[in-house]
Design a protein around this motif. Structure first.
Motif, PDB file in Angstrom:
ATOM      1  N   ALA A 218      42.674  45.120  37.873  1.00  0.00           N
ATOM      2  CA  ALA A 218      41.832  45.870  36.941  1.00  0.00           C
ATOM      3  C   ALA A 218      40.487  45.184  36.765  1.00  0.00           C
ATOM      4  N   ALA A 219      39.450  45.977  36.569  1.00  0.00           N
ATOM      5  CA  ALA A 219      38.110  45.433  36.364  1.00  0.00           C
ATOM      6  C   ALA A 219      38.003  44.822  34.977  1.00  0.00           C
ATOM      7  N   PRO A 220      37.385  43.664  34.858  1.00  0.00           N
ATOM      8  CA  PRO A 220      37.161  43.066  33.538  1.00  0.00           C
ATOM      9  C   PRO A 220      35.929  43.693  32.888  1.00  0.00           C
ATOM     10  N   ASP A 221      35.583  43.198  31.740  1.00  0.00           N
ATOM     11  CA  ASP A 221      34.320  43.569  31.117  1.00  0.00           C
ATOM     12  C   ASP A 221      33.229  42.743  31.788  1.00  0.00           C
ATOM     13  N   TRP A 222      32.526  43.346  32.716  1.00  0.00           N
ATOM     14  CA  TRP A 222      31.541  42.607  33.510  1.00  0.00           C
ATOM     15  C   TRP A 222      30.387  42.081  32.672  1.00  0.00           C
ATOM     16  N   SER A 223      30.181  42.651  31.503  1.00  0.00           N
ATOM     17  CA  SER A 223      29.079  42.201  30.646  1.00  0.00           C
ATOM     18  C   SER A 223      29.459  41.001  29.781  1.00  0.00           C
ATOM     19  N   ALA A 224      30.729  40.591  29.836  1.00  0.00           N
ATOM     20  CA  ALA A 224      31.205  39.525  28.953  1.00  0.00           C
ATOM     21  C   ALA A 224      30.763  38.141  29.394  1.00  0.00           C
ATOM     22  N   SER A 225      30.415  37.976  30.667  1.00  0.00           N
ATOM     23  CA  SER A 225      30.048  36.648  31.163  1.00  0.00           C
ATOM     24  C   SER A 225      29.394  36.792  32.530  1.00  0.00           C
ATOM     25  N   VAL A 226      28.853  35.673  33.036  1.00  0.00           N
ATOM     26  CA  VAL A 226      28.337  35.653  34.404  1.00  0.00           C
ATOM     27  C   VAL A 226      29.351  34.991  35.337  1.00  0.00           C
ATOM     28  N   ALA A 227      30.432  34.464  34.765  1.00  0.00           N
ATOM     29  CA  ALA A 227      31.473  33.810  35.560  1.00  0.00           C
ATOM     30  C   ALA A 227      32.835  34.318  35.113  1.00  0.00           C
ATOM     31  N   PHE A 228      33.735  34.450  36.095  1.00  0.00           N
ATOM     32  CA  PHE A 228      35.070  34.959  35.825  1.00  0.00           C
ATOM     33  C   PHE A 228      36.078  34.089  36.564  1.00  0.00           C
ATOM     34  N   ARG A 229      37.298  34.071  36.033  1.00  0.00           N
ATOM     35  CA  ARG A 229      38.356  33.253  36.620  1.00  0.00           C
ATOM     36  C   ARG A 229      39.560  34.140  36.899  1.00  0.00           C
ATOM     37  N   ALA A 230      40.063  34.083  38.130  1.00  0.00           N
ATOM     38  CA  ALA A 230      41.264  34.837  38.483  1.00  0.00           C
ATOM     39  C   ALA A 230      42.483  34.072  37.991  1.00  0.00           C
ATOM     40  N   ARG A 231      43.275  34.716  37.165  1.00  0.00           N
ATOM     41  CA  ARG A 231      44.481  34.097  36.613  1.00  0.00           C
ATOM     42  C   ARG A 231      45.664  35.043  36.766  1.00  0.00           C
ATOM     43  N   ARG A 232      46.810  34.484  37.089  1.00  0.00           N
ATOM     44  CA  ARG A 232      48.004  35.295  37.228  1.00  0.00           C
ATOM     45  C   ARG A 232      48.797  35.238  35.927  1.00  0.00           C
ATOM     46  N   ARG A 233      49.009  36.404  35.345  1.00  0.00           N
ATOM     47  CA  ARG A 233      49.764  36.526  34.098  1.00  0.00           C
ATOM     48  C   ARG A 233      50.950  37.450  34.324  1.00  0.00           C
ATOM     49  N   ALA A 234      52.166  36.925  34.130  1.00  0.00           N
ATOM     50  CA  ALA A 234      53.397  37.697  34.322  1.00  0.00           C
ATOM     51  C   ALA A 234      53.415  38.358  35.695  1.00  0.00           C
ATOM     52  N   GLY A 235      52.960  37.610  36.703  1.00  0.00           N
ATOM     53  CA  GLY A 235      52.978  38.106  38.062  1.00  0.00           C
ATOM     54  C   GLY A 235      51.816  38.998  38.435  1.00  0.00           C
ATOM     55  N   ARG A 236      50.918  39.249  37.499  1.00  0.00           N
ATOM     56  CA  ARG A 236      49.795  40.159  37.749  1.00  0.00           C
ATOM     57  C   ARG A 236      48.484  39.380  37.735  1.00  0.00           C
ATOM     58  N   LEU A 237      47.639  39.621  38.729  1.00  0.00           N
ATOM     59  CA  LEU A 237      46.352  38.941  38.811  1.00  0.00           C
ATOM     60  C   LEU A 237      45.339  39.636  37.913  1.00  0.00           C
TER      61      LEU A 237
END
Length: 307
Positions: free
Chosen positions: A27-46
């Motif tokens: 799923a797309a994050p809120d792109w306006s929330a930051s200039v950097a993002f981190r991929a994290r796996r939560r309950a098997g979902r990225l």
């Protein structure tokens, strides 16, 4: 409730439980929330999570890496401007500024639309989904893989190799991969790999399949940026830069020379990271107290200037 209605209700409950454990699209994050993002796996979902406190390091904070800085800056500038640019592999001595240089480039070009997504090597298998997610965005994205290295047979190795050059699907032109590693070829190199090397009738040496496989990933990065251990004068200049950053004047910096050398000797390294840690410790303990005679690790050992 009829038997049929009860059966339908149980089936719907079962489907709901199955949906919670089945793989979900990225799923797309809120792109306006930051200039950097981190991929994290939560309950098997990225998931892509915005980085709330992005590193503030700037290009001018990094000293004694001017050739490396110039290469990465030029490549990133081309990329942000929409011109052809290369994926980059930054390799070499630990603590010399590889990761810091990438973060500094983000801060330099974020106002022009550059965005960074940090991905752990274990999540590189999801790179195709990540590419699809950002392909239609107007921003320019750098996939950042820090301290990257692989052991034999890891899934992320093949996924990254295909994404760099080899997959039938081309990566979008608004995405590059920047990776740092202490290993030039990203895989452990062993003496037994050389046993399969062959020599032809002309005496030309040809590497074996094991060696060919180990260099096949690193050579798919279009730009290599190499970092080297710092000399003593370079280390002291980096210490001085960070001490200025923390507000010390030139007289105090001169006084801190010997303690900086002792600090490096105790750590067994003259890296940029060690210089930053020294300056942080010195500033944190207070300038007047920290620079008083014989208060930092005692007097410098005789001959330390020649370390």
């Amino acid at each position: 409730m009829s038997a049929l209605e009860h059966l339908i209700e149980r089936a719907e409950a079962l489907l709901t439980r199955l949906e919670s454990v089945l793989p979900q699209p990225l799923a797309a994050p809120d792109w306006s929330a930051s200039v950097a993002f981190r991929a994290r796996r939560r309950a098997g979902r990225l998931l892509l999570e915005p980085v709330r406190h992005v590193s503030t390091i700037r290009l001018q904070d990094l000293k004694e890496v001017e050739p490396q800085k110039e290469k990465l800056l030029r490549n990133t500038e081309q990329f942000v401007a929409g011109r052809p640019a290369n994926n980059v592999l930054l390799t070499g001595a630990r603590g010399t500024g590889k990761s810091s240089l990438i973060k500094a480039c983000l801060n330099e070009f974020a106002p022009q639309g550059l965005r960074l997504i940090e991905v752990d090597k274990n999540d590189l298998v999801d790179l195709p989904d990540l590419v699809d997610l950002v392909s239609e965005r107007s921003e320019r994205f750098v996939i950042f893989c820090d301290d990257l290295s692989f052991d034999e047979g890891e899934l992320g190795y093949k996924a990254l190799k295909s994404m760099l050059d080899g997959s039938v699907a081309a990566a979008s032109d608004n995405l590059l991969i920047y990776a740092t590693s202490n290993r030039r070829h990203l895989l452990p190199e062993q003496m037994k790999d050389n046993l399969a090397a062959k020599m032809d009738e002309n005496g030309e040496l040809h590497p074996g399949e094991a060696i060919e496989e180990k260099v096949s990933l690193s050579e798919r990065f279009g730009l290599w940026v190499s970092f080297y251990p710092f000399s003593q004068p370079e280390y002291l200049e980096i210490c001085a830069q960070w001490l200025r950053y923390y507000g010390l004047n030139e007289a105090q910096i001169a006084t801190a020379r010997q303690p900086a050398l002792v600090w490096a000797l105790e750590r067994g390294s003259r890296s940029g990271r060690v210089a930053f840690q020294f300056a942080r410790d010195l500033a944190g303990r207070g300038q007047a107290e920290a620079l008083a005679p014989n208060t930092i690790h005692g007097d410098a050992p005789e001959g330390l200037d020649h370390v």
